[in-house]
Design an enzyme around this catalytic site. Structure first.
Site, PDB file in Angstrom:
ATOM      1  N   GLY A  39       0.809  -1.206   0.000  1.00 59.52           N
ATOM      2  CA  GLY A  39       0.000   0.000   0.000  1.00 59.52           C
ATOM      3  C   GLY A  39       0.840   1.252   0.000  1.00 59.52           C
ATOM      4  O   GLY A  39       1.997   1.250  -0.451  1.00 59.52           O
ATOM      5  N   SER A  40       0.283   2.313   0.531  1.00 58.15           N
ATOM      6  CA  SER A  40       0.934   3.616   0.483  1.00 58.15           C
ATOM      7  C   SER A  40       2.106   3.700   1.447  1.00 58.15           C
ATOM      8  O   SER A  40       2.161   2.994   2.461  1.00 58.15           O
ATOM      9  CB  SER A  40      -0.072   4.720   0.820  1.00 58.15           C
ATOM     10  OG  SER A  40      -0.408   4.685   2.193  1.00 58.15           O
ATOM     11  N   SER A  41       3.027   4.604   1.133  1.00 56.90           N
ATOM     12  CA  SER A  41       4.203   4.793   1.987  1.00 56.90           C
ATOM     13  C   SER A  41       3.811   5.343   3.349  1.00 56.90           C
ATOM     14  O   SER A  41       4.408   4.984   4.369  1.00 56.90           O
ATOM     15  CB  SER A  41       5.194   5.735   1.301  1.00 56.90           C
ATOM     16  OG  SER A  41       6.342   5.924   2.083  1.00 56.90           O
ATOM     17  N   SER A  42       2.800   6.191   3.398  1.00 57.85           N
ATOM     18  CA  SER A  42       2.393   6.784   4.678  1.00 57.85           C
ATOM     19  C   SER A  42       1.835   5.719   5.623  1.00 57.85           C
ATOM     20  O   SER A  42       2.153   5.705   6.815  1.00 57.85           O
ATOM     21  CB  SER A  42       1.362   7.892   4.449  1.00 57.85           C
ATOM     22  OG  SER A  42       0.210   7.388   3.785  1.00 57.85           O
ATOM     23  N   THR A  43       1.017   4.815   5.087  1.00 55.61           N
ATOM     24  CA  THR A  43       0.483   3.744   5.929  1.00 55.61           C
ATOM     25  C   THR A  43       1.584   2.774   6.335  1.00 55.61           C
ATOM     26  O   THR A  43       1.631   2.318   7.484  1.00 55.61           O
ATOM     27  CB  THR A  43      -0.634   2.992   5.190  1.00 55.61           C
ATOM     28  OG1 THR A  43      -1.678   3.903   4.848  1.00 55.61           O
ATOM     29  CG2 THR A  43      -1.211   1.885   6.063  1.00 55.61           C
ATOM     30  N   GLY A  44       2.480   2.464   5.408  1.00 55.09           N
ATOM     31  CA  GLY A  44       3.598   1.587   5.740  1.00 55.09           C
ATOM     32  C   GLY A  44       4.471   2.171   6.835  1.00 55.09           C
ATOM     33  O   GLY A  44       4.918   1.450   7.740  1.00 55.09           O
ATOM     34  N   GLU A  70       5.726  -3.338   1.229  1.00 55.79           N
ATOM     35  CA  GLU A  70       5.821  -3.096  -0.215  1.00 55.79           C
ATOM     36  C   GLU A  70       4.993  -1.853  -0.513  1.00 55.79           C
ATOM     37  O   GLU A  70       3.761  -1.888  -0.474  1.00 55.79           O
ATOM     38  CB  GLU A  70       5.298  -4.310  -0.988  1.00 55.79           C
ATOM     39  CG  GLU A  70       5.386  -4.169  -2.496  1.00 55.79           C
ATOM     40  CD  GLU A  70       4.779  -5.362  -3.204  1.00 55.79           C
ATOM     41  OE1 GLU A  70       4.110  -5.146  -4.229  1.00 55.79           O
ATOM     42  OE2 GLU A  70       4.957  -6.500  -2.730  1.00 55.79           O
ATOM     43  N   CYS A  80       1.883   0.820  -8.676  1.00 55.72           N
ATOM     44  CA  CYS A  80       2.948   1.426  -7.875  1.00 55.72           C
ATOM     45  C   CYS A  80       4.209   1.655  -8.695  1.00 55.72           C
ATOM     46  O   CYS A  80       5.052   2.470  -8.317  1.00 55.72           O
ATOM     47  CB  CYS A  80       3.249   0.585  -6.635  1.00 55.72           C
ATOM     48  SG  CYS A  80       3.644  -1.135  -6.992  1.00 55.72           S
TER      49      CYS A  80
END
Length: 483
Positions: free
Chosen positions: A218-223, A241, A275
Protein backbone atom coordinates in the site's frame (compact mmCIF):
# COMPACT_ATOMS: atom_id res chain seq x y z
CA UNK A 1 -24.50 -9.48 5.98
CA UNK A 2 -22.04 -12.24 6.80
CA UNK A 3 -18.87 -10.83 5.31
CA UNK A 4 -16.07 -12.08 7.59
CA UNK A 5 -14.60 -15.56 7.72
CA UNK A 6 -13.37 -16.52 11.19
CA UNK A 7 -12.43 -20.11 12.00
CA UNK A 8 -14.26 -21.37 8.93
CA UNK A 9 -17.54 -19.60 9.73
CA UNK A 10 -18.99 -16.57 7.96
CA UNK A 11 -20.26 -13.87 10.29
CA UNK A 12 -21.41 -10.25 10.28
CA UNK A 13 -19.07 -7.46 11.30
CA UNK A 14 -19.42 -5.66 14.61
CA UNK A 15 -17.39 -2.56 13.72
CA UNK A 16 -17.95 0.53 11.61
CA UNK A 17 -20.30 0.37 8.63
CA UNK A 18 -18.81 0.93 5.20
CA UNK A 19 -19.62 0.28 1.56
CA UNK A 20 -17.91 -0.32 -1.75
CA UNK A 21 -19.06 1.76 -4.71
CA UNK A 22 -18.72 1.33 -8.43
CA UNK A 23 -16.35 4.22 -9.25
CA UNK A 24 -18.10 4.91 -12.55
CA UNK A 25 -21.74 5.24 -11.44
CA UNK A 26 -21.51 5.16 -7.61
CA UNK A 27 -23.72 2.08 -7.43
CA UNK A 28 -23.36 0.19 -4.12
CA UNK A 29 -21.56 -3.09 -4.80
CA UNK A 30 -20.98 -4.26 -1.23
CA UNK A 31 -22.32 -3.18 2.15
CA UNK A 32 -21.26 -4.37 5.57
CA UNK A 33 -19.53 -3.64 8.86
CA UNK A 34 -15.85 -3.89 9.62
CA UNK A 35 -14.42 -6.39 12.04
CA UNK A 36 -14.27 -5.17 15.63
CA UNK A 37 -11.22 -5.50 17.85
CA UNK A 38 -12.95 -8.44 19.57
CA UNK A 39 -13.47 -10.17 16.22
CA UNK A 40 -9.84 -9.58 15.31
CA UNK A 41 -8.86 -11.25 18.59
CA UNK A 42 -11.19 -14.19 17.80
CA UNK A 43 -9.57 -14.60 14.40
CA UNK A 44 -6.09 -14.55 15.92
CA UNK A 45 -7.10 -17.28 18.40
CA UNK A 46 -8.58 -19.36 15.57
CA UNK A 47 -5.44 -19.02 13.49
CA UNK A 48 -3.25 -19.85 16.49
CA UNK A 49 -5.30 -22.97 17.20
CA UNK A 50 -5.06 -24.09 13.58
CA UNK A 51 -1.34 -23.44 13.25
CA UNK A 52 0.13 -26.59 14.77
CA UNK A 53 -1.91 -28.94 12.64
CA UNK A 54 -1.30 -26.92 9.48
CA UNK A 55 2.45 -26.56 10.03
CA UNK A 56 2.81 -30.30 10.68
CA UNK A 57 1.10 -31.26 7.44
CA UNK A 58 3.56 -32.52 4.84
CA UNK A 59 4.49 -29.90 2.27
CA UNK A 60 2.98 -32.05 -0.46
CA UNK A 61 -0.44 -31.75 1.20
CA UNK A 62 -0.17 -27.98 1.51
CA UNK A 63 0.79 -27.83 -2.16
CA UNK A 64 -2.31 -29.86 -3.03
CA UNK A 65 -4.54 -27.30 -1.28
CA UNK A 66 -3.06 -24.32 -3.12
CA UNK A 67 -3.27 -26.17 -6.44
CA UNK A 68 -6.98 -26.80 -5.81
CA UNK A 69 -7.29 -23.07 -5.07
CA UNK A 70 -5.75 -22.32 -8.47
CA UNK A 71 -8.24 -24.67 -10.12
CA UNK A 72 -11.12 -22.88 -8.39
CA UNK A 73 -9.78 -19.57 -9.70
CA UNK A 74 -9.83 -21.01 -13.22
CA UNK A 75 -13.44 -22.09 -12.77
CA UNK A 76 -14.47 -18.70 -11.35
CA UNK A 77 -12.21 -16.60 -13.57
CA UNK A 78 -14.88 -14.62 -15.41
CA UNK A 79 -16.95 -13.90 -12.30
CA UNK A 80 -13.83 -12.75 -10.46
CA UNK A 81 -12.66 -10.59 -13.39
CA UNK A 82 -16.08 -8.94 -13.54
CA UNK A 83 -15.94 -8.21 -9.81
CA UNK A 84 -12.46 -6.70 -10.17
CA UNK A 85 -13.65 -4.55 -13.07
CA UNK A 86 -16.75 -3.34 -11.27
CA UNK A 87 -15.00 -2.57 -8.00
CA UNK A 88 -11.76 -1.01 -9.29
CA UNK A 89 -12.98 0.37 -12.64
CA UNK A 90 -10.18 -1.31 -14.62
CA UNK A 91 -11.17 -2.66 -18.06
CA UNK A 92 -12.15 -6.30 -18.38
CA UNK A 93 -9.07 -7.12 -20.47
CA UNK A 94 -6.90 -5.98 -17.57
CA UNK A 95 -9.07 -7.60 -14.90
CA UNK A 96 -8.80 -10.91 -16.75
CA UNK A 97 -5.04 -10.50 -16.87
CA UNK A 98 -5.06 -10.02 -13.09
CA UNK A 99 -6.97 -13.27 -12.56
CA UNK A 100 -4.50 -15.07 -14.81
CA UNK A 101 -1.68 -13.68 -12.66
CA UNK A 102 -3.43 -15.01 -9.56
CA UNK A 103 -3.63 -18.48 -11.09
CA UNK A 104 -0.02 -18.44 -12.26
CA UNK A 105 1.17 -17.26 -8.84
CA UNK A 106 0.48 -20.70 -7.40
CA UNK A 107 2.95 -22.60 -9.59
CA UNK A 108 5.48 -19.78 -9.30
CA UNK A 109 5.21 -19.80 -5.50
CA UNK A 110 5.68 -23.57 -5.37
CA UNK A 111 8.88 -23.29 -7.40
CA UNK A 112 10.10 -20.33 -5.36
CA UNK A 113 9.44 -22.13 -2.08
CA UNK A 114 11.46 -25.13 -3.27
CA UNK A 115 14.38 -22.97 -4.38
CA UNK A 116 14.52 -20.42 -1.57
CA UNK A 117 12.99 -22.20 1.42
CA UNK A 118 13.52 -25.89 0.79
CA UNK A 119 15.69 -28.29 2.80
CA UNK A 120 19.41 -28.69 2.12
CA UNK A 121 21.95 -31.10 3.59
CA UNK A 122 25.67 -30.54 3.85
CA UNK A 123 28.16 -32.87 2.20
CA UNK A 124 29.15 -34.36 5.57
CA UNK A 125 25.57 -35.43 6.26
CA UNK A 126 25.45 -33.83 9.71
CA UNK A 127 24.41 -30.31 8.77
CA UNK A 128 20.93 -29.46 7.59
CA UNK A 129 19.21 -26.24 6.53
CA UNK A 130 15.43 -26.14 6.78
CA UNK A 131 12.78 -23.42 7.04
CA UNK A 132 9.94 -22.99 9.48
CA UNK A 133 6.74 -20.90 9.35
CA UNK A 134 6.43 -17.90 11.62
CA UNK A 135 2.99 -18.86 12.91
CA UNK A 136 0.13 -16.36 12.56
CA UNK A 137 0.67 -13.61 10.01
CA UNK A 138 -1.48 -10.75 8.77
CA UNK A 139 -1.81 -9.69 5.13
CA UNK A 140 -3.02 -6.15 4.39
CA UNK A 141 -3.96 -5.79 0.73
CA UNK A 142 -4.28 -2.81 -1.65
CA UNK A 143 -7.13 -1.79 -3.94
CA UNK A 144 -5.30 -1.46 -7.26
CA UNK A 145 -4.70 -5.22 -7.64
CA UNK A 146 -7.17 -6.56 -5.06
CA UNK A 147 -6.74 -10.16 -6.18
CA UNK A 148 -3.17 -10.49 -7.40
CA UNK A 149 -1.19 -8.54 -4.79
CA UNK A 150 -2.70 -10.06 -1.59
CA UNK A 151 -2.47 -13.42 -3.36
CA UNK A 152 1.28 -12.85 -3.68
CA UNK A 153 1.53 -12.87 0.12
CA UNK A 154 -1.17 -15.39 1.01
CA UNK A 155 -0.11 -18.25 -1.28
CA UNK A 156 3.55 -18.41 -0.15
CA UNK A 157 2.53 -17.86 3.48
CA UNK A 158 0.11 -20.80 3.38
CA UNK A 159 2.64 -22.95 1.53
CA UNK A 160 5.21 -22.26 4.23
CA UNK A 161 2.80 -23.48 6.92
CA UNK A 162 1.58 -20.15 8.33
CA UNK A 163 -2.00 -19.30 9.21
CA UNK A 164 -3.20 -16.02 7.73
CA UNK A 165 -5.41 -13.10 8.75
CA UNK A 166 -6.37 -11.24 5.57
CA UNK A 167 -7.61 -7.66 5.68
CA UNK A 168 -8.24 -6.35 2.16
CA UNK A 169 -8.57 -2.71 1.23
CA UNK A 170 -11.89 -1.26 2.34
CA UNK A 171 -12.27 -0.11 -1.29
CA UNK A 172 -12.39 -3.69 -2.64
CA UNK A 173 -14.12 -5.98 -0.11
CA UNK A 174 -16.15 -7.83 -2.73
CA UNK A 175 -13.14 -9.12 -4.65
CA UNK A 176 -11.60 -10.33 -1.38
CA UNK A 177 -14.78 -12.16 -0.42
CA UNK A 178 -14.90 -14.02 -3.74
CA UNK A 179 -11.22 -14.92 -3.48
CA UNK A 180 -11.59 -16.34 0.04
CA UNK A 181 -14.61 -18.34 -1.11
CA UNK A 182 -12.29 -20.02 -3.61
CA UNK A 183 -9.96 -20.97 -0.76
CA UNK A 184 -12.94 -22.50 1.04
CA UNK A 185 -13.94 -24.46 -2.05
CA UNK A 186 -10.37 -25.76 -2.18
CA UNK A 187 -11.02 -27.34 1.23
CA UNK A 188 -8.55 -25.26 3.25
CA UNK A 189 -8.94 -26.24 6.92
CA UNK A 190 -10.78 -23.85 9.24
CA UNK A 191 -8.63 -21.15 10.78
CA UNK A 192 -5.81 -21.37 8.24
CA UNK A 193 -7.16 -18.34 6.36
CA UNK A 194 -9.42 -15.79 8.05
CA UNK A 195 -11.00 -12.78 6.31
CA UNK A 196 -11.38 -9.55 8.28
CA UNK A 197 -13.06 -6.73 6.36
CA UNK A 198 -12.76 -3.14 7.48
CA UNK A 199 -10.98 0.17 7.33
CA UNK A 200 -8.35 1.86 9.42
CA UNK A 201 -9.65 0.72 12.83
CA UNK A 202 -9.67 -2.91 11.78
CA UNK A 203 -6.16 -2.57 10.37
CA UNK A 204 -4.85 -0.97 13.54
CA UNK A 205 -6.44 -3.67 15.69
CA UNK A 206 -4.89 -6.34 13.51
CA UNK A 207 -1.43 -4.76 13.64
CA UNK A 208 -1.71 -4.49 17.43
CA UNK A 209 -2.85 -8.11 17.87
CA UNK A 210 -0.67 -11.02 18.99
CA UNK A 211 0.59 -11.91 15.53
CA UNK A 212 4.02 -13.07 14.39
CA UNK A 213 4.30 -11.04 11.23
CA UNK A 214 2.55 -8.60 8.92
CA UNK A 215 2.84 -8.32 5.14
CA UNK A 216 1.65 -4.98 3.75
CA UNK A 217 1.15 -3.60 0.26
CA UNK A 218 0.00 0.00 0.00
CA UNK A 219 0.93 3.62 0.48
CA UNK A 220 4.20 4.79 1.99
CA UNK A 221 2.39 6.78 4.68
CA UNK A 222 0.48 3.74 5.93
CA UNK A 223 3.60 1.59 5.74
CA UNK A 224 5.52 4.14 7.82
CA UNK A 225 2.71 4.14 10.40
CA UNK A 226 2.91 0.35 10.65
CA UNK A 227 6.68 0.57 11.04
CA UNK A 228 6.23 2.97 13.96
CA UNK A 229 3.60 0.71 15.50
CA UNK A 230 6.03 -2.23 15.32
CA UNK A 231 8.89 -0.25 16.87
CA UNK A 232 10.48 -2.09 19.76
CA UNK A 233 9.05 -5.43 18.60
CA UNK A 234 11.94 -7.10 16.75
CA UNK A 235 10.32 -10.49 17.23
CA UNK A 236 7.58 -9.50 14.77
CA UNK A 237 8.39 -9.61 11.09
CA UNK A 238 7.24 -6.68 8.97
CA UNK A 239 7.38 -6.81 5.16
CA UNK A 240 6.50 -3.50 3.48
CA UNK A 241 5.82 -3.10 -0.21
CA UNK A 242 4.99 0.56 -0.91
CA UNK A 243 4.77 3.02 -3.75
CA UNK A 244 7.18 5.23 -5.63
CA UNK A 245 7.77 8.57 -7.32
CA UNK A 246 9.21 6.70 -10.27
CA UNK A 247 11.40 8.37 -12.93
CA UNK A 248 11.46 7.39 -16.59
CA UNK A 249 14.48 8.87 -18.36
CA UNK A 250 14.37 9.15 -22.15
CA UNK A 251 17.34 9.88 -24.40
CA UNK A 252 17.22 10.76 -28.11
CA UNK A 253 16.50 7.45 -29.86
CA UNK A 254 15.92 6.48 -33.47
CA UNK A 255 12.51 4.89 -32.86
CA UNK A 256 10.67 7.80 -31.30
CA UNK A 257 7.25 6.22 -31.89
CA UNK A 258 8.25 3.22 -29.79
CA UNK A 259 9.50 5.54 -27.05
CA UNK A 260 6.11 7.25 -26.99
CA UNK A 261 4.31 3.91 -26.60
CA UNK A 262 6.60 2.87 -23.74
CA UNK A 263 5.97 6.19 -22.01
CA UNK A 264 2.20 5.91 -22.38
CA UNK A 265 2.10 2.38 -20.99
CA UNK A 266 4.46 3.35 -18.19
CA UNK A 267 2.42 6.35 -17.10
CA UNK A 268 -1.22 5.61 -17.85
CA UNK A 269 -1.91 1.87 -17.75
CA UNK A 270 -4.38 1.02 -14.94
CA UNK A 271 -5.25 4.75 -15.01
CA UNK A 272 -1.84 5.37 -13.45
CA UNK A 273 -2.71 3.21 -10.44
CA UNK A 274 0.24 0.84 -10.43
CA UNK A 275 2.95 1.43 -7.87
CA UNK A 276 5.51 1.13 -10.68
CA UNK A 277 3.86 3.69 -12.96
CA UNK A 278 6.11 6.48 -14.23
CA UNK A 279 5.38 9.66 -12.27
CA UNK A 280 8.22 11.76 -13.69
CA UNK A 281 9.37 11.81 -17.30
CA UNK A 282 12.89 13.17 -17.83
CA UNK A 283 13.24 14.62 -21.34
CA UNK A 284 16.34 16.22 -22.93
CA UNK A 285 16.32 19.91 -23.72
CA UNK A 286 16.32 20.79 -27.41
CA UNK A 287 14.48 19.98 -30.60
CA UNK A 288 14.38 16.20 -30.20
CA UNK A 289 12.80 16.48 -26.77
CA UNK A 290 10.31 19.06 -28.04
CA UNK A 291 9.24 16.72 -30.83
CA UNK A 292 8.93 13.80 -28.43
CA UNK A 293 6.63 15.78 -26.15
CA UNK A 294 4.54 16.94 -29.12
CA UNK A 295 4.02 13.35 -30.25
CA UNK A 296 3.42 12.19 -26.68
CA UNK A 297 0.72 14.78 -26.05
CA UNK A 298 -0.90 14.06 -29.41
CA UNK A 299 -1.01 10.31 -28.77
CA UNK A 300 -2.09 10.65 -25.14
CA UNK A 301 -4.96 12.90 -26.26
CA UNK A 302 -6.31 9.95 -28.25
CA UNK A 303 -6.39 7.58 -25.27
CA UNK A 304 -9.96 6.51 -24.66
CA UNK A 305 -10.90 5.92 -21.02
CA UNK A 306 -14.15 4.08 -20.46
CA UNK A 307 -16.33 1.76 -18.40
CA UNK A 308 -14.83 -1.55 -17.35
CA UNK A 309 -17.15 -3.53 -19.68
CA UNK A 310 -17.28 -1.05 -22.54
CA UNK A 311 -16.88 -2.30 -26.11
CA UNK A 312 -14.59 -1.82 -27.87
CA UNK A 313 -12.44 -2.13 -24.78
CA UNK A 314 -10.83 1.08 -23.50
CA UNK A 315 -7.14 1.44 -22.69
CA UNK A 316 -7.92 2.51 -19.14
CA UNK A 317 -10.87 2.83 -16.82
CA UNK A 318 -11.61 4.93 -13.78
CA UNK A 319 -9.51 5.71 -10.76
CA UNK A 320 -10.69 4.02 -7.59
CA UNK A 321 -13.13 6.68 -6.34
CA UNK A 322 -14.52 10.17 -6.80
CA UNK A 323 -12.40 11.26 -3.84
CA UNK A 324 -9.25 10.03 -5.59
CA UNK A 325 -10.30 11.77 -8.81
CA UNK A 326 -10.87 15.05 -6.98
CA UNK A 327 -7.50 14.77 -5.24
CA UNK A 328 -5.73 14.37 -8.58
CA UNK A 329 -7.49 17.42 -10.01
CA UNK A 330 -6.42 19.38 -6.93
CA UNK A 331 -2.81 18.18 -7.34
CA UNK A 332 -2.78 19.33 -10.96
CA UNK A 333 -4.07 22.76 -9.97
CA UNK A 334 -1.51 23.01 -7.17
CA UNK A 335 1.35 22.19 -9.54
CA UNK A 336 0.10 24.82 -11.98
CA UNK A 337 -0.06 27.41 -9.23
CA UNK A 338 3.54 26.52 -8.32
CA UNK A 339 4.68 27.22 -11.87
CA UNK A 340 3.89 24.04 -13.77
CA UNK A 341 2.84 24.30 -17.42
CA UNK A 342 0.05 21.93 -18.50
CA UNK A 343 0.81 20.19 -21.78
CA UNK A 344 -2.34 18.08 -21.57
CA UNK A 345 -4.92 18.77 -18.88
CA UNK A 346 -6.24 15.98 -16.69
CA UNK A 347 -10.02 16.36 -16.75
CA UNK A 348 -13.05 14.60 -15.30
CA UNK A 349 -14.89 13.14 -18.28
CA UNK A 350 -18.32 12.51 -16.75
CA UNK A 351 -20.13 14.20 -13.85
CA UNK A 352 -20.31 11.89 -10.86
CA UNK A 353 -17.79 9.46 -12.33
CA UNK A 354 -14.16 8.86 -11.34
CA UNK A 355 -13.25 8.77 -15.02
CA UNK A 356 -10.25 10.96 -15.86
CA UNK A 357 -8.39 11.76 -19.03
CA UNK A 358 -4.56 11.55 -18.94
CA UNK A 359 -2.71 14.65 -17.75
CA UNK A 360 0.82 15.78 -18.64
CA UNK A 361 2.39 18.79 -16.94
CA UNK A 362 5.84 20.33 -17.40
CA UNK A 363 7.24 21.04 -13.92
CA UNK A 364 10.78 21.97 -14.98
CA UNK A 365 10.35 25.52 -13.71
CA UNK A 366 9.37 24.47 -10.19
CA UNK A 367 12.07 25.36 -7.69
CA UNK A 368 10.96 22.64 -5.27
CA UNK A 369 9.08 19.76 -6.87
CA UNK A 370 6.94 17.93 -4.28
CA UNK A 371 8.34 14.44 -3.72
CA UNK A 372 5.02 12.62 -3.60
CA UNK A 373 3.39 9.67 -5.30
CA UNK A 374 0.38 10.99 -7.20
CA UNK A 375 -1.56 7.77 -7.74
CA UNK A 376 -3.32 8.33 -11.03
CA UNK A 377 -2.94 9.35 -14.69
CA UNK A 378 -0.87 12.49 -14.11
CA UNK A 379 2.64 12.58 -15.60
CA UNK A 380 5.15 15.27 -14.65
CA UNK A 381 7.81 16.30 -17.18
CA UNK A 382 11.27 17.54 -16.26
CA UNK A 383 13.74 18.72 -18.91
CA UNK A 384 17.46 18.01 -18.49
CA UNK A 385 20.67 19.22 -20.14
CA UNK A 386 22.94 16.18 -19.89
CA UNK A 387 22.87 12.55 -18.76
CA UNK A 388 24.48 13.16 -15.38
CA UNK A 389 21.89 15.81 -14.56
CA UNK A 390 19.16 13.40 -15.63
CA UNK A 391 20.42 10.71 -13.26
CA UNK A 392 20.58 13.27 -10.45
CA UNK A 393 16.98 14.28 -11.16
CA UNK A 394 15.91 10.64 -11.29
CA UNK A 395 17.44 9.99 -7.87
CA UNK A 396 16.03 13.18 -6.31
CA UNK A 397 13.36 11.30 -4.40
CA UNK A 398 12.93 9.63 -1.03
CA UNK A 399 11.32 6.70 -2.84
CA UNK A 400 13.16 3.92 -4.65
CA UNK A 401 10.76 1.48 -6.26
CA UNK A 402 11.23 1.70 -10.03
CA UNK A 403 13.29 3.61 -12.58
CA UNK A 404 13.50 3.26 -16.33
CA UNK A 405 15.67 4.31 -19.24
CA UNK A 406 14.77 4.63 -22.92
CA UNK A 407 18.06 4.74 -24.81
CA UNK A 408 19.90 3.24 -27.78
CA UNK A 409 23.11 3.17 -25.73
CA UNK A 410 24.13 0.09 -23.75
CA UNK A 411 26.85 2.18 -22.11
CA UNK A 412 24.30 4.68 -20.82
CA UNK A 413 22.13 1.90 -19.44
CA UNK A 414 25.11 0.32 -17.69
CA UNK A 415 25.75 3.64 -15.95
CA UNK A 416 22.07 4.18 -15.21
CA UNK A 417 21.70 0.63 -13.84
CA UNK A 418 24.51 1.11 -11.33
CA UNK A 419 23.64 4.64 -10.22
CA UNK A 420 19.84 4.36 -10.01
CA UNK A 421 18.44 4.13 -6.49
CA UNK A 422 15.62 1.69 -7.20
CA UNK A 423 14.73 -1.96 -6.79
CA UNK A 424 13.41 -2.27 -10.35
CA UNK A 425 15.47 -0.77 -13.19
CA UNK A 426 14.15 -1.30 -16.74
CA UNK A 427 15.71 -0.54 -20.12
CA UNK A 428 13.58 0.07 -23.23
CA UNK A 429 10.64 -1.64 -21.52
CA UNK A 430 7.55 -0.15 -19.85
CA UNK A 431 8.31 0.78 -16.27
CA UNK A 432 5.20 -1.15 -15.22
CA UNK A 433 6.67 -4.41 -16.47
CA UNK A 434 7.87 -6.81 -13.77
CA UNK A 435 8.47 -10.54 -13.71
CA UNK A 436 6.98 -12.85 -11.08
CA UNK A 437 10.10 -14.99 -11.39
CA UNK A 438 12.18 -12.09 -10.02
CA UNK A 439 12.06 -10.19 -6.73
CA UNK A 440 9.75 -7.19 -6.55
CA UNK A 441 10.34 -4.33 -4.15
CA UNK A 442 12.17 -1.07 -3.54
CA UNK A 443 14.29 0.88 -1.14
CA UNK A 444 13.89 4.16 0.72
CA UNK A 445 10.24 5.04 1.28
CA UNK A 446 9.25 2.23 -1.09
CA UNK A 447 10.02 -0.72 1.18
CA UNK A 448 12.03 -2.17 4.04
CA UNK A 449 14.31 -4.51 2.11
CA UNK A 450 11.87 -7.41 2.03
CA UNK A 451 10.99 -7.74 -1.66
CA UNK A 452 8.06 -9.89 -2.69
CA UNK A 453 7.22 -11.94 -5.82
CA UNK A 454 9.99 -14.58 -6.23
CA UNK A 455 11.47 -13.57 -2.86
CA UNK A 456 8.19 -13.82 -0.91
CA UNK A 457 9.29 -17.22 0.38
CA UNK A 458 12.09 -15.42 2.23
CA UNK A 459 9.79 -13.55 4.59
CA UNK A 460 7.18 -16.31 4.90
CA UNK A 461 9.57 -18.63 6.76
CA UNK A 462 12.74 -18.40 8.81
CA UNK A 463 15.86 -20.57 8.34
CA UNK A 464 16.78 -23.25 10.87
CA UNK A 465 20.36 -24.57 10.89
CA UNK A 466 20.77 -28.04 12.39
CA UNK A 467 23.67 -30.29 13.37
CA UNK A 468 22.42 -33.86 13.69
CA UNK A 469 23.47 -37.50 13.97
CA UNK A 470 21.26 -40.59 13.90
CA UNK A 471 23.59 -42.48 16.26
CA UNK A 472 24.43 -41.06 19.68
CA UNK A 473 28.17 -40.86 20.41
CA UNK A 474 30.35 -38.75 22.66
CA UNK A 475 31.73 -35.61 21.07
CA UNK A 476 35.50 -35.21 20.67
CA UNK A 477 37.27 -34.74 24.00
CA UNK A 478 38.21 -31.22 25.05
CA UNK A 479 40.87 -30.23 27.63
CA UNK A 480 39.74 -30.03 31.25
CA UNK A 481 36.57 -32.08 30.83
CA UNK A 482 36.42 -35.47 32.57
CA UNK A 483 34.82 -38.25 30.56
Amino acid sequence: MKTHLIDGQWCAGEGDAFESLNPLNQQVLWLGHGASAAQVADAVRAARAAFTGWALRPLAERIAFVERFAQCLREQAEALATAIGEETGKPLWEARTEVTSMINKVAISIRSQAERAGEQRGTDGSTCLSHRPHGVVAVLGPYNFPGHLPNGHIVPAVLAGNCVLFKPSEMTPRVAELTVQCWQQAGLPSGVLNLLQGGRRTGEALAAAEIDGLFFTGSSSTGAALHRQFAGRPERLLALEMGGNNPLLVEPVENRAAAVQIILQSAFISAGQRCTCARRLLVPEGRWGDELLRELVQTASAIRPGAFDEQPEPFMGTVISLHAANQLRDVQQHLIEMGGRPLLSLTQLRPGAALLSPGIIDVTALEALPDEEYFGPLLQVQRYQDFDQAIALANATRFGLAAGLISDSAECFARFHVLSRAGIVNWNKPLTGASSSAPFGGIGASGNHRPSAWYAADYCAYPVATLQAETLSAPPAVPGLCG
